[in-house]
Design an enzyme around this catalytic site. Structure first.
Site, short mmCIF file in Angstrom:
data_model
loop_
_atom_site.label_atom_id
_atom_site.label_comp_id
_atom_site.label_asym_id
_atom_site.label_seq_id
_atom_site.Cartn_x
_atom_site.Cartn_y
_atom_site.Cartn_z
N GLY A 43 46.63 36.78 48.17
CA GLY A 43 46.38 37.50 46.69
C GLY A 43 46.91 36.69 45.55
O GLY A 43 46.39 36.35 44.34
N ASP B 46 53.02 47.61 44.89
CA ASP B 46 52.52 49.24 44.70
C ASP B 46 53.41 49.78 45.71
O ASP B 46 54.40 50.31 45.23
CB ASP B 46 51.17 49.52 45.02
CG ASP B 46 50.44 48.86 46.25
OD1 ASP B 46 51.39 48.28 47.04
OD2 ASP B 46 49.31 48.59 46.53
N PHE C 88 42.28 51.70 41.85
CA PHE C 88 42.07 50.27 42.45
C PHE C 88 41.30 49.29 41.76
O PHE C 88 40.31 49.43 41.08
CB PHE C 88 40.84 50.78 43.73
CG PHE C 88 41.06 49.72 44.81
CD1 PHE C 88 41.83 49.78 45.95
CD2 PHE C 88 40.05 49.05 45.10
CE1 PHE C 88 42.12 48.96 46.95
CE2 PHE C 88 40.01 47.99 45.97
CZ PHE C 88 41.20 48.05 46.91
N ASP D 51 41.48 41.44 46.04
CA ASP D 51 40.04 41.57 46.63
C ASP D 51 39.84 42.99 46.90
O ASP D 51 40.63 43.93 47.32
CB ASP D 51 40.14 40.70 47.89
CG ASP D 51 41.02 41.07 49.01
OD1 ASP D 51 41.99 41.65 48.92
OD2 ASP D 51 40.25 41.20 50.04
N ARG E 82 37.97 38.18 44.58
CA ARG E 82 39.00 37.34 44.38
C ARG E 82 39.16 36.23 43.19
O ARG E 82 39.98 36.24 42.41
CB ARG E 82 39.55 36.39 45.67
CG ARG E 82 40.30 37.24 46.61
CD ARG E 82 41.00 36.33 47.54
NE ARG E 82 41.23 37.17 48.94
CZ ARG E 82 42.30 37.86 49.14
NH1 ARG E 82 43.08 38.03 48.23
NH2 ARG E 82 42.45 38.37 50.42
#
Lengths: 190, 305
Positions: free
Chosen positions: A44, A100, A149, A156, A162
């Site tokens: 990521g 998170d 989200f 992704d 992405r």
């Protein structure tokens, strides 16, 4: 095909570039006279890392690490790809796409502390404190986001999105994401 | 029968390792060398003791002194060497036998509660702190994974072998050693991960899934370890209580999971509010249905976006 699932734009490309540059300047100032070791957590953080490092004005080393995923059925987290650089006595800066729950970053801190670095800090593109249940120190973050989200800029959904240059929500039929974004004064149709 | 001249006993906190070392020394007529006696041995031999502030270099110098003094001594009278990284100090000693004593987390907690006369939560704190200190010493000095069974000739779980049986087992095992063992020297990345791994009867499948996620990340947890009284009747009897689902030992944090719809969680919210009023020092985090769905989505357990 996949674009149809996207919801509202959260951060535009200019917003992102400006903020990444600001954070890079902070890092450059804080690590002035040092040569930090940046460890980008794959996959990521790859996009963020590339942009961030382009704006750094200090010398640095760059390495990558990737971790096993819970969904792959491992019973415990493992390092799929470890760093090649020696961490002892280095100023380590972990670069993440999003923080998170704090679970992954907590694991990374535990692993890295055992390698005797001079210091460890974390830099993340997105910080979502509402989802946190393990407290972790986040020294640099480009954006704080609410509990929605999002995809793009390295983040992704099932491997998709992405490569988007901006950050968007996924289409949320409940309208909750839209409502939260409105409260933030954000939201724009893709 | 020739026993090894040095028996090292490494142990988890409150695993009965100290008791086993003492009893083994008594039964075999060996000298017990523990933290205090190793200090006085060093000082009386003209060496410096281990300073409070330790690093690898200081430890190495100290370890060499300990090895020299203890090996010489052990040739006159064999010793049981308790703790202090003995398995590493005497790693290459051919006449040494290394034992690791472990036991279940539940038994360690129980013993800590009894020893310190504390409730479960306080005892958990104590245990975590003692583990942390031991971990720090061994990690900063040995730089090795002290829980790696390959470092030992024998690993004994006192949940199955109480003190006497453990001593008998160690003696029997020492008789049957056939080859000197070279120990693994490389630490692993997962030295201190103490997974829950317990067999727990979860009330709800979501709790089991959550426990699996915690285990995956090496987060140590207890399931419903404490009940907090919330209401009492006129005679002082508890008429309402609340047991949060999880306690995360390393974070001093209770977690309550709820998979009920938001509009149905008022009863639980009221309990949490009351708990916070009555026990302001207790940290509790409620993971609501929506949070939990996000968590599962993140971990790919359920993907219904």
């Amino acid at each position: 095909m996949i674009e149809s699932k996207l919801g509202e734009r959260v951060f535009s490309t200019p917003d992102i570039q400006q903020r990444v540059q600001e954070v890079a300047h902070h890092i450059s100032a804080d690590y002035s006279g040092k040569r930090p070791l940046l460890i980008s957590i794959l996959r990521g953080a790859a996009y963020f890392t590339m942009d961030l490092t382009r704006h750094l004005t200090i010398p640095f080393d760059l390495d990558f690490m990737s971790l096993s995923s819970f969904k792959t059925g491992f019973k415990k987290i493992e390092i799929d790809k470890d760093v090649s650089e020696e961490m002892a006595n280095r100023d380590v800066l972990i670069v993440e796409d999003i923080i998170d729950t704090g679970l992954t970053l907590n694991f990374l801190f535990r692993v890295m502390e055992k390698r005797f670095p001079a210091s460890i800090a974390a830099c993340t593109f997105l910080d979502c404190p509402e989802r946190r249940f393990i407290e972790v120190p986040v020294k640099y973050s480009c954006f704080k986001i609410p509990d929605i989200f999002v995809v793009g800029y390295g983040l992704d959904f099932r491997g998709d999105y992405r490569n988007l240059m901006e950050v968007s929500t996924l289409f949320d039929p409940s309208g909750r994401s839209t409502q939260i974004l409105k409260q933030m004064g954000k939201g724009g149709t893709k | 029968m020739d026993y090894p001249i040095i028996i090292t006993i490494s142990r988890e906190t409150e695993s009965l390792g100290d008791e086993i070392a003492l009893r083994l020394a008594e039964v075999l007529g060996l000298e017990l060398i523990d933290r205090e006696s190793v200090s006085s041995l060093l000082l009386s031999s003209g060496y410096e003791d281990l300073p409070e502030s330790i690093d690898k270099e200081k430890f190495l110098s100290w370890a060499i002194s300990v090895r020299d003094v203890v090996v010489k001594r052990a040739h006159h009278r064999p010793v049981v060497f308790l703790g202090r990284g003995g398995q590493k100090i005497f790693e290459s000693e051919p006449d040494a036998f290394h034992v690791l004593i472990v036991t279940s987390p539940e038994m360690r907690l129980q013993r800590t509660m009894e020893k310190y006369r504390q409730d479960e939560v306080t005892a958990s704190h104590i245990l975590v702190e003692l583990d942390r200190k031991r971990e720090k010493f061994l990690l900063e000095t040995m730089g090795a994974n002290w829980k790696d069974p390959v470092m030992y000739h024998l690993v004994l779980n006192t949940a199955f072998y109480p003190v006497e049986r453990a001593c008998e087992t160690i003696m029997e095992a020492m008789k049957n050693v056939v080859v000197p063992v070279r120990h693994a020297e490389q630490p692993t990345l997962f030295d201190n991960l103490d997974f829950g791994g317990k067999k727990v009867d979860f009330v709800h499948p979501s709790e089991e899934e959550f426990a699996r996620i915690l285990d995956f990340y090496g987060i140590r947890w207890l399931y419903e370890p404490r009940q907090f009284p919330l209401e009492w009747d006129n005679e002082g009897n508890v008429i309402e209580a609340f047991s949060p689902d999880f306690y995360l030992l390393d974070f001093d944090l209770f977690i309550e999971l709820t998979t009920q719809k938001q509009k149905l969680v008022w009863r639980k919210n009221r309990k949490v509010r009351r708990l916070r009023e009555l026990y302001p020092q207790v940290k509790i985090k409620v993971i609501y249905s929506r949070d939990y769905t996000h968590l599962l989505r993140k971990f790919g357990v359920e993907d219904n976006q």
